[in-house]
Design a protein around this motif. Structure first.
Motif, short mmCIF file in Angstrom:
data_model
loop_
_atom_site.label_atom_id
_atom_site.label_comp_id
_atom_site.label_asym_id
_atom_site.label_seq_id
_atom_site.Cartn_x
_atom_site.Cartn_y
_atom_site.Cartn_z
N ASN A 13 34.44 -8.86 -38.30
CA ASN A 13 35.77 -8.62 -37.76
C ASN A 13 35.62 -7.97 -36.40
O ASN A 13 34.97 -6.93 -36.28
N SER A 14 36.22 -8.58 -35.39
CA SER A 14 36.13 -8.03 -34.03
C SER A 14 37.06 -6.83 -33.89
O SER A 14 37.92 -6.58 -34.74
N ALA A 15 36.92 -6.16 -32.78
CA ALA A 15 37.89 -5.13 -32.40
C ALA A 15 39.18 -5.85 -32.00
O ALA A 15 39.17 -7.01 -31.61
N VAL A 16 40.29 -5.16 -32.08
CA VAL A 16 41.57 -5.69 -31.62
C VAL A 16 41.47 -5.81 -30.10
O VAL A 16 41.07 -4.87 -29.42
N THR A 17 41.80 -6.99 -29.56
CA THR A 17 41.66 -7.26 -28.13
C THR A 17 43.01 -7.68 -27.55
O THR A 17 43.69 -8.53 -28.11
N ASN A 18 43.37 -7.07 -26.43
CA ASN A 18 44.63 -7.42 -25.75
C ASN A 18 44.50 -8.76 -25.03
O ASN A 18 43.46 -9.05 -24.45
N LEU A 19 45.57 -9.53 -25.07
CA LEU A 19 45.61 -10.76 -24.30
C LEU A 19 45.72 -10.42 -22.81
O LEU A 19 46.38 -9.45 -22.44
N SER A 20 45.08 -11.23 -21.99
CA SER A 20 45.19 -11.11 -20.54
C SER A 20 45.52 -12.50 -20.03
O SER A 20 44.71 -13.43 -20.18
N ASP A 21 46.72 -12.68 -19.49
CA ASP A 21 47.19 -14.01 -19.05
C ASP A 21 47.11 -15.02 -20.19
O ASP A 21 46.77 -16.18 -19.99
N GLY A 22 47.38 -14.58 -21.39
CA GLY A 22 47.42 -15.47 -22.55
C GLY A 22 46.07 -15.75 -23.19
O GLY A 22 45.99 -16.57 -24.10
N THR A 23 45.00 -15.11 -22.72
CA THR A 23 43.69 -15.35 -23.32
C THR A 23 43.00 -14.04 -23.70
O THR A 23 43.28 -12.98 -23.14
N ALA A 24 42.09 -14.15 -24.63
CA ALA A 24 41.23 -13.03 -25.04
C ALA A 24 39.83 -13.61 -25.22
O ALA A 24 39.67 -14.71 -25.74
N THR A 25 38.82 -12.85 -24.77
CA THR A 25 37.44 -13.31 -24.88
C THR A 25 36.66 -12.34 -25.75
O THR A 25 36.78 -11.13 -25.60
N PHE A 26 35.87 -12.90 -26.65
CA PHE A 26 35.08 -12.11 -27.59
C PHE A 26 33.61 -12.49 -27.45
O PHE A 26 33.29 -13.65 -27.21
N THR A 27 32.73 -11.52 -27.64
CA THR A 27 31.31 -11.79 -27.75
C THR A 27 30.89 -11.41 -29.16
O THR A 27 30.95 -10.24 -29.53
N VAL A 28 30.52 -12.41 -29.94
CA VAL A 28 30.07 -12.19 -31.31
C VAL A 28 28.56 -11.98 -31.26
O VAL A 28 27.83 -12.89 -30.84
N PRO A 29 28.06 -10.80 -31.66
CA PRO A 29 26.62 -10.54 -31.56
C PRO A 29 25.80 -11.46 -32.45
O PRO A 29 26.27 -11.91 -33.50
N ALA A 30 24.58 -11.75 -31.99
CA ALA A 30 23.65 -12.53 -32.81
C ALA A 30 23.47 -11.80 -34.14
O ALA A 30 23.38 -10.58 -34.18
N GLY A 31 23.46 -12.53 -35.23
CA GLY A 31 23.29 -11.95 -36.55
C GLY A 31 24.58 -11.51 -37.22
O GLY A 31 24.59 -11.14 -38.39
N ALA A 32 25.73 -11.55 -36.49
CA ALA A 32 27.00 -11.12 -37.09
C ALA A 32 27.59 -12.19 -38.01
O ALA A 32 28.40 -11.87 -38.88
N LEU A 33 27.20 -13.44 -37.80
CA LEU A 33 27.69 -14.54 -38.64
C LEU A 33 26.57 -14.99 -39.56
O LEU A 33 25.39 -14.86 -39.23
N ILE A 34 26.93 -15.52 -40.71
CA ILE A 34 25.92 -15.98 -41.65
C ILE A 34 25.31 -17.31 -41.18
O ILE A 34 25.96 -18.06 -40.46
N THR A 35 24.08 -17.56 -41.57
CA THR A 35 23.43 -18.82 -41.24
C THR A 35 24.13 -19.95 -41.99
O THR A 35 24.47 -19.82 -43.15
N GLY A 36 24.38 -21.02 -41.29
CA GLY A 36 25.07 -22.16 -41.87
C GLY A 36 26.41 -22.36 -41.18
O GLY A 36 26.60 -21.96 -40.04
N SER A 37 27.35 -22.95 -41.89
CA SER A 37 28.66 -23.25 -41.32
C SER A 37 29.58 -22.05 -41.45
O SER A 37 29.69 -21.44 -42.52
#
Length: 142
Positions: free
Chosen positions: A41-65
């Motif tokens: 779960n990311s931190a809550v991020t404010n929209l800027s001009d209708g967009t938000a950008t996230f960096t998901v660290p390596a290892g934060a998601l499980i291997t596979g789909s």
């Protein structure tokens, strides 16, 4: 709402851009977005001009789909025009490349005052192509 990962197949950190559009002549939505997938779960991020950008660290998601879910919550400036919304995108997380070390024998016996040797094999895992630097190991008994 669109969720756009920088890649759909990865082994490293992932950049995800979430765009929330009001469509037509509606004003640009304002508010916050949260990105989630499984235990991530990311931190809550404010929209800027209708967009938000996230960096998901390596290892934060499980291997596979994995399915990334972005959830938009309008702020007080947008809540009279927009409702909460969510969008998804799929990514495949590849196992990280690496290597294993395999000794030829399970153990080596060294009698005091003598020496013995063993062969250790380096085996690439998941497409590892880097250099492996080693130092000689010498063990003396007594």
């Amino acid at each position: 709402m669109t969720v756009t990962p920088s890649s759909t197949s990865l082994t490293t950190a992932l950049t995800v851009t979430v765009a929330v559009s009001g469509g037509g002549s509606n004003p640009t939505p304002t508010g916050t977005v949260v990105l989630s997938s499984g235990a991530y779960n990311s931190a809550v991020t404010n929209l800027s001009d209708g967009t938000a950008t996230f960096t998901v660290p390596a290892g934060a998601l499980i291997t596979g789909s994995d399915v990334l879910t972005a959830t938009y919550t309008p702020d007080s400036n947008s809540s009279s025009t927009y409702n909460s919304a969510s969008g998804t995108s799929s990514v495949t997380v590849n196992p990280a490349p690496g290597f294993t070390l395999a000794p030829l024998t399970a153990s080596v016996t060294v009698v005091q005052g003598s020496s013995n040797t063993d062969t250790i094999t380096v085996v690439e895992v998941n497409g590892f192509t880097g250099n492996i630097h080693s130092l000689p190991a010498v063990y003396r008994v007594g």
